[in-house]
Design a protein around this motif. Structure first.
Motif, PDB file in Angstrom:
ATOM      1  N   LEU A 122       6.381  -8.231  -1.216  1.00  0.00           N
ATOM      2  CA  LEU A 122       5.151  -8.015  -0.672  1.00  0.00           C
ATOM      3  C   LEU A 122       4.464  -7.249  -1.702  1.00  0.00           C
ATOM      4  O   LEU A 122       4.953  -6.521  -2.536  1.00  0.00           O
ATOM      5  CB  LEU A 122       5.072  -7.304   0.613  1.00  0.00           C
ATOM      6  CG  LEU A 122       5.756  -8.139   1.879  1.00  0.00           C
ATOM      7  CD1 LEU A 122       5.638  -7.189   2.961  1.00  0.00           C
ATOM      8  CD2 LEU A 122       5.011  -9.360   2.156  1.00  0.00           C
ATOM      9  N   PRO A 123       3.064  -7.637  -1.740  1.00  0.00           N
ATOM     10  CA  PRO A 123       2.070  -6.783  -2.541  1.00  0.00           C
ATOM     11  C   PRO A 123       2.136  -5.179  -2.411  1.00  0.00           C
ATOM     12  O   PRO A 123       2.385  -4.955  -1.407  1.00  0.00           O
ATOM     13  CB  PRO A 123       0.796  -7.609  -2.679  1.00  0.00           C
ATOM     14  CG  PRO A 123       1.006  -8.188  -1.308  1.00  0.00           C
ATOM     15  CD  PRO A 123       2.233  -8.622  -1.087  1.00  0.00           C
ATOM     16  N   VAL A 124       1.888  -4.596  -3.377  1.00  0.00           N
ATOM     17  CA  VAL A 124       1.843  -3.169  -3.201  1.00  0.00           C
ATOM     18  C   VAL A 124       0.665  -2.636  -2.109  1.00  0.00           C
ATOM     19  O   VAL A 124       0.973  -1.948  -1.603  1.00  0.00           O
ATOM     20  CB  VAL A 124       1.135  -2.497  -4.575  1.00  0.00           C
ATOM     21  CG1 VAL A 124       1.040  -1.096  -4.487  1.00  0.00           C
ATOM     22  CG2 VAL A 124       2.304  -2.784  -5.776  1.00  0.00           C
ATOM     23  N   ALA A 125      -0.402  -3.812  -2.071  1.00  0.00           N
ATOM     24  CA  ALA A 125      -1.316  -3.110  -1.025  1.00  0.00           C
ATOM     25  C   ALA A 125      -0.715  -3.242   0.313  1.00  0.00           C
ATOM     26  O   ALA A 125      -1.442  -2.468   1.255  1.00  0.00           O
ATOM     27  CB  ALA A 125      -2.206  -4.599  -1.121  1.00  0.00           C
ATOM     28  N   VAL A 126       0.443  -3.562   0.776  1.00  0.00           N
ATOM     29  CA  VAL A 126       1.027  -3.530   2.029  1.00  0.00           C
ATOM     30  C   VAL A 126       1.141  -2.065   2.328  1.00  0.00           C
ATOM     31  O   VAL A 126       1.164  -1.784   3.595  1.00  0.00           O
ATOM     32  CB  VAL A 126       2.031  -4.486   2.487  1.00  0.00           C
ATOM     33  CG1 VAL A 126       3.001  -3.990   3.651  1.00  0.00           C
ATOM     34  CG2 VAL A 126       1.809  -6.072   2.217  1.00  0.00           C
ATOM     35  N   GLY A 127       1.792  -1.382   1.277  1.00  0.00           N
ATOM     36  CA  GLY A 127       1.762  -0.139   1.686  1.00  0.00           C
ATOM     37  C   GLY A 127       3.098   0.375   2.115  1.00  0.00           C
ATOM     38  O   GLY A 127       4.229  -0.497   1.882  1.00  0.00           O
ATOM     39  N   SER A 128       3.235   1.342   3.046  1.00  0.00           N
ATOM     40  CA  SER A 128       4.657   1.790   3.503  1.00  0.00           C
ATOM     41  C   SER A 128       5.479   0.635   4.288  1.00  0.00           C
ATOM     42  O   SER A 128       6.521   0.435   4.315  1.00  0.00           O
ATOM     43  CB  SER A 128       4.342   3.027   4.500  1.00  0.00           C
ATOM     44  OG  SER A 128       3.628   2.417   5.621  1.00  0.00           O
ATOM     45  N   SER A 129       4.518  -0.488   4.882  1.00  0.00           N
ATOM     46  CA  SER A 129       5.386  -1.518   5.471  1.00  0.00           C
ATOM     47  C   SER A 129       6.236  -2.137   4.458  1.00  0.00           C
ATOM     48  O   SER A 129       7.145  -3.127   5.029  1.00  0.00           O
ATOM     49  CB  SER A 129       4.322  -2.384   6.241  1.00  0.00           C
ATOM     50  OG  SER A 129       3.482  -3.161   5.208  1.00  0.00           O
ATOM     51  N   GLY A 178      -7.657 -15.822  -4.779  1.00  0.00           N
ATOM     52  CA  GLY A 178      -6.302 -16.196  -4.252  1.00  0.00           C
ATOM     53  C   GLY A 178      -5.477 -14.902  -3.632  1.00  0.00           C
ATOM     54  O   GLY A 178      -4.295 -15.110  -3.246  1.00  0.00           O
ATOM     55  N   TYR A 179      -5.886 -13.978  -3.798  1.00  0.00           N
ATOM     56  CA  TYR A 179      -5.071 -12.819  -3.136  1.00  0.00           C
ATOM     57  C   TYR A 179      -5.626 -12.394  -1.834  1.00  0.00           C
ATOM     58  O   TYR A 179      -6.946 -11.983  -1.723  1.00  0.00           O
ATOM     59  CB  TYR A 179      -5.330 -11.576  -4.115  1.00  0.00           C
ATOM     60  CG  TYR A 179      -4.462 -10.320  -3.598  1.00  0.00           C
ATOM     61  CD1 TYR A 179      -3.236 -10.302  -3.690  1.00  0.00           C
ATOM     62  CD2 TYR A 179      -4.785  -9.355  -3.024  1.00  0.00           C
ATOM     63  CE1 TYR A 179      -2.211  -9.129  -3.518  1.00  0.00           C
ATOM     64  CE2 TYR A 179      -3.963  -8.185  -2.303  1.00  0.00           C
ATOM     65  CZ  TYR A 179      -2.828  -8.109  -2.797  1.00  0.00           C
ATOM     66  OH  TYR A 179      -2.210  -7.142  -2.255  1.00  0.00           O
ATOM     67  N   GLN A 180      -4.988 -12.440  -0.705  1.00  0.00           N
ATOM     68  CA  GLN A 180      -5.474 -12.287   0.479  1.00  0.00           C
ATOM     69  C   GLN A 180      -5.060 -11.564   1.331  1.00  0.00           C
ATOM     70  O   GLN A 180      -5.014 -11.668   2.567  1.00  0.00           O
ATOM     71  CB  GLN A 180      -5.423 -13.721   1.412  1.00  0.00           C
ATOM     72  CG  GLN A 180      -6.000 -14.969   0.528  1.00  0.00           C
ATOM     73  CD  GLN A 180      -5.903 -16.426   1.210  1.00  0.00           C
ATOM     74  OE1 GLN A 180      -5.340 -16.494   2.008  1.00  0.00           O
ATOM     75  NE2 GLN A 180      -6.684 -17.373   0.669  1.00  0.00           N
ATOM     76  N   ALA A 181      -4.290 -10.265   0.723  1.00  0.00           N
ATOM     77  CA  ALA A 181      -3.871  -9.207   1.657  1.00  0.00           C
ATOM     78  C   ALA A 181      -4.823  -8.210   1.417  1.00  0.00           C
ATOM     79  O   ALA A 181      -5.800  -8.264   0.753  1.00  0.00           O
ATOM     80  CB  ALA A 181      -2.387  -8.877   0.864  1.00  0.00           C
ATOM     81  N   GLN A 182      -4.509  -7.033   1.875  1.00  0.00           N
ATOM     82  CA  GLN A 182      -5.224  -5.797   1.742  1.00  0.00           C
ATOM     83  C   GLN A 182      -5.315  -5.561   0.275  1.00  0.00           C
ATOM     84  O   GLN A 182      -4.257  -5.388  -0.354  1.00  0.00           O
ATOM     85  CB  GLN A 182      -4.852  -4.600   2.672  1.00  0.00           C
ATOM     86  CG  GLN A 182      -4.873  -4.827   3.943  1.00  0.00           C
ATOM     87  CD  GLN A 182      -6.427  -4.470   4.478  1.00  0.00           C
ATOM     88  OE1 GLN A 182      -7.051  -3.815   4.072  1.00  0.00           O
ATOM     89  NE2 GLN A 182      -6.595  -5.069   5.797  1.00  0.00           N
ATOM     90  N   ILE A 183      -6.375  -4.856  -0.190  1.00  0.00           N
ATOM     91  CA  ILE A 183      -6.789  -4.593  -1.525  1.00  0.00           C
ATOM     92  C   ILE A 183      -6.565  -3.077  -1.929  1.00  0.00           C
ATOM     93  O   ILE A 183      -7.325  -2.580  -1.153  1.00  0.00           O
ATOM     94  CB  ILE A 183      -7.932  -5.233  -2.274  1.00  0.00           C
ATOM     95  CG1 ILE A 183      -8.233  -6.480  -1.802  1.00  0.00           C
ATOM     96  CG2 ILE A 183      -7.998  -5.005  -3.653  1.00  0.00           C
ATOM     97  CD1 ILE A 183      -9.390  -7.214  -2.021  1.00  0.00           C
ATOM     98  N   PRO A 184      -5.634  -2.659  -2.769  1.00  0.00           N
ATOM     99  CA  PRO A 184      -5.644  -1.149  -2.928  1.00  0.00           C
ATOM    100  C   PRO A 184      -6.966  -0.641  -3.709  1.00  0.00           C
ATOM    101  O   PRO A 184      -7.719  -1.473  -4.570  1.00  0.00           O
ATOM    102  CB  PRO A 184      -4.455  -1.072  -4.099  1.00  0.00           C
ATOM    103  CG  PRO A 184      -3.713  -2.335  -3.862  1.00  0.00           C
ATOM    104  CD  PRO A 184      -4.485  -3.402  -3.522  1.00  0.00           C
ATOM    105  N   PHE A 239      -8.329  -1.878   1.231  1.00  0.00           N
ATOM    106  CA  PHE A 239      -9.540  -2.454   1.860  1.00  0.00           C
ATOM    107  C   PHE A 239      -9.620  -3.962   1.949  1.00  0.00           C
ATOM    108  O   PHE A 239      -8.804  -4.676   1.122  1.00  0.00           O
ATOM    109  CB  PHE A 239     -10.810  -1.941   1.012  1.00  0.00           C
ATOM    110  CG  PHE A 239     -10.718  -0.646   1.092  1.00  0.00           C
ATOM    111  CD1 PHE A 239     -11.659   0.269   2.182  1.00  0.00           C
ATOM    112  CD2 PHE A 239     -10.230   0.193   0.171  1.00  0.00           C
ATOM    113  CE1 PHE A 239     -11.562   1.484   2.102  1.00  0.00           C
ATOM    114  CE2 PHE A 239     -10.382   1.665  -0.072  1.00  0.00           C
ATOM    115  CZ  PHE A 239     -11.171   2.201   1.088  1.00  0.00           C
ATOM    116  N   LYS A 240     -10.515  -4.752   2.806  1.00  0.00           N
ATOM    117  CA  LYS A 240     -10.584  -6.195   2.568  1.00  0.00           C
ATOM    118  C   LYS A 240     -12.165  -6.394   2.970  1.00  0.00           C
ATOM    119  O   LYS A 240     -12.811  -5.626   3.904  1.00  0.00           O
ATOM    120  CB  LYS A 240      -9.742  -6.665   3.719  1.00  0.00           C
ATOM    121  CG  LYS A 240      -9.493  -8.135   3.581  1.00  0.00           C
ATOM    122  CD  LYS A 240      -8.595  -8.844   4.521  1.00  0.00           C
ATOM    123  CE  LYS A 240      -7.987 -10.005   4.205  1.00  0.00           C
ATOM    124  NZ  LYS A 240      -6.952 -10.631   4.859  1.00  0.00           N
TER     125      LYS A 240
END
Length: 587
Positions: free
Chosen positions: A7-14, A310-316, A367-368
């Motif tokens: 998972l990308p870094v943007a997911v955080g603690s999860s 193409g990056y569709q997760a939360q953005i740091p 953010f998103k």
């Protein structure tokens, strides 16, 4: 990389939770048919993983009556008005009866429409009506993303007699997430799970293209994601209310927000998007870039384009700070010398009319972009085929306005084993920014990445599927990157053997869709081509067995091509099957 991916870094603690789950499940990965055995054998470990997922918010499971429309279901907030309840009265939609029938009969519901057309609210109301027909209290399961959903299924999580809520379906379609096989397990008659999903029309259009012709037969050639979408008969929801819906809305004019929207909707905007303040948020972004708050608008533009890249997760937060430079000129900086990021983020996340903001806050300072703004940008950048645009022009138009700073930010921060890396890399290449490919090469040279990074069969299959989703020629992409098509076919050969041996496999659907795609979208029957030589690098029986697989699944056109190849490679028994297939196609 585990089957869950990284998972990308943007997911955080999860990410720590899923990382632990990935480590555990790598050791016990089995076909979906073995799920009951897994649940018994590893009961203690699975219980711990599920507990951690629920505690971290990765997986929500609540009674319908306790759900918050905005917080839990991610519906766009309505404008705030003095004395009015924060949830507006529901305006009945013409598709309500159709949704009611699908809830009871199909157990698969997909609502398609533009951003702020009311998809999530309409789906929620359908679930409420469905609950009134049941003798038990209905619960809703809401996974954060596709990886969470797959992990929950493998851990034996019970979805029986529940609603699986997949708002913004595209978020669940990562390589380690929802696929055709997993959907079939969830929607099986034994579980009686009702899958309720929404998708933005522009996103479905991108995923569902395109029809091509094979002889006189029209065939919809689809990669894995597109095949999954065929399970759903989408119900379209317009953001414009029809006459019966308007009549219902006028009966609800007692709510000041509905009254405002009805009085304003003739200026080109729909009632529902006005209630969600979509046009007002868009106006805030556009006027911000013209002087309202240049730095804040630049942060929003960066978030919009990172999604389009193409990056569709939360953005740091740091990614946005780095990428926003590409939207500011020297004149912009000079015009507002006191601008600072703290104020800019406050401006970008401030709710307009108490409803929605340009940037949506996530966890851990991520953010998103408000998807209404993403729709606006995608529509503005699209060249239609009807206007004469060819495939290359259409692909370039999708990303041509994305500045280099976005690609460099992704290259500097996105892990190479992220499920989004290959997709972003392909989009960057279409824009003429090979930076992400160069980063991989540099890390290989420095020993940070294994020199056999591109020799991993799973990664090559992932790249091929990413090419399909982005509508890039698979052999051309491999040749451009200097990758081995032989290794791709060796991996497909290995997967096919596993499929025949086990009757199922973790990668079955991915393998089948890629083999079907290669049959139609490459010149495999032409001797001397890269794809033909790769097909010749594996045992000749491979082509025959692929033909058998395609025939067993009634993919007769694909079977014809693979049997033809097998005949040319000297597989005698392929001739009989080829004749039978050709007779069936001519009937």
């Amino acid at each position: 990389m585990t089957f869950l991916g990284s998972l990308p870094v943007a997911v955080g603690s999860s990410s720590a939770v899923l990382a632990a789950a990935a480590t555990f499940f790598t050791a016990i990965a089995k076909p979906l048919a073995d799920l009951p055995k897994l649940a018994i054998k590893h009961k203690g470990e699975q219980h711990e993983i599920l507990r951690a997922m629920k505690a971290s918010g990765l997986l929500t499971d609540k009674p319908l009556k306790k759900l918050d429309l905005y917080r839990d279901l991610r519906a766009h907030s309505a404008m705030r008005a003095a004395g009015a309840h924060y949830v507006t009265p529901y305006i009945s939609r013409s598709i309500d009866q159709e949704l009611d029938a699908k809830m009871k009969e199909d157990h698969l519901v997909l609502i398609e429409g533009d951003s702020a057309s009311g998809k999530t609210r309409t789906a929620f109301e359908a679930v409420k009506r469905y609950s009134h027909t049941l003798k038990y209290s209905l619960r809703i399961v809401i996974p954060q993303d596709g990886a969470t959903l797959r992990t929950a299924v493998r851990a034996g999580y019970s979805f029986k007699n529940k609603i699986l809520w997949l708002d913004d379906l595209e978020r669940f379609l990562s390589p380690d997430g929802l696929d055709d096989g997993l959907l079939r397990v969830l929607a099986s008659g034994d579980l009686k799970t009702v899958v309720v999903a929404t998708i933005r029309a522009k996103q479905r259009e991108t995923l569902s293209e395109q029809f091509i012709s094979v002889g006189e037969r029209a065939n919809l050639q689809v990669p894995e994601v597109q095949r999954l979408l065929l399970n759903f008969t989408a119900t379209y929801l317009s953001k414009e209310l029809d006459q019966s819906e308007l009549f219902d809305a006028y009966k609800l004019r007692g709510d000041p927000r509905i009254a405002f929207a009805l009085d304003s909707h003739n200026n080109g905007y729909g009632v529902i998007e006005l209630i969600a303040a979509g046009p007002a948020v868009l106006q805030r972004w556009l006027t911000g870039s013209e002087g309202g708050n240049r730095l804040g608008a630049a942060l929003v533009s960066a978030a919009v384009d990172i999604y389009r890249a193409g990056y569709q997760a939360q953005i740091p937060e740091d990614w946005l700070k780095a990428a926003c430079v590409g939207y500011l000129t020297k004149e912009d900086v000079a015009a507002d010398p006191k601008a600072n990021f703290e104020d800019a983020f406050l401006w970008a996340t401030e709710k307009v009319h108490g409803a929605n903001s340009c940037l949506i806050k996530g966890d851990s300072r991520s953010f998103k972009a408000f998807d209404y703004l993403v729709d606006y940008a995608q529509n503005k950048a699209t060249i239609s085929r009807s206007a004469g645009g060819d495939e290359e022009q259409i692909n370039f138009a999708r990303v041509s306005t994305i500045p280099g700073e976005v690609w460099h930010t992704l290259a500097d921060n996105l892990p190479v084993d992220s499920p989004y890396f290959l997709s972003c890399s392909l989009m960057a290449s279409m824009r003429g920014h090979p930076i992400m490919e160069l980063i991989i090469q540099k890390k290989i040279e420095e020993g940070i990445i294994d020199k056999d990074y591109y020799k991993d069969g799973r990664r090559l299959v992932g790249l091929a599927n990413a090419c399909i989703v982005q509508k890039v020629c698979v052999p051309c992409a491999f040749l451009k990157k200097g990758l081995s098509m032989d290794l791709l076919f060796n991996e497909l050969h290995k997967r096919l053997e596993e499929l025949y041996l086990n009757g199922n496999s973790e990668s079955a659907s991915t393998t089948i869709f890629l083999l079907e795609f290669l049959a139609f979208k490459t010149n495999m029957l032409e001797k001397g081509t890269a794809i033909r030589m790769a097909a010749e690098s594996v045992p000749s029986e491979f082509s025959f067995r692929v033909g058998q697989l395609m025939e067993s699944q009634q993919r007769l056109d694909a079977a014809q091509i693979w049997y033809s190849l097998a005949c040319e490679l000297g597989v005698i028994q392929a001739t009989e099957r080829l004749v039978a297939i050709e007779q069936s196609l001519n009937d």
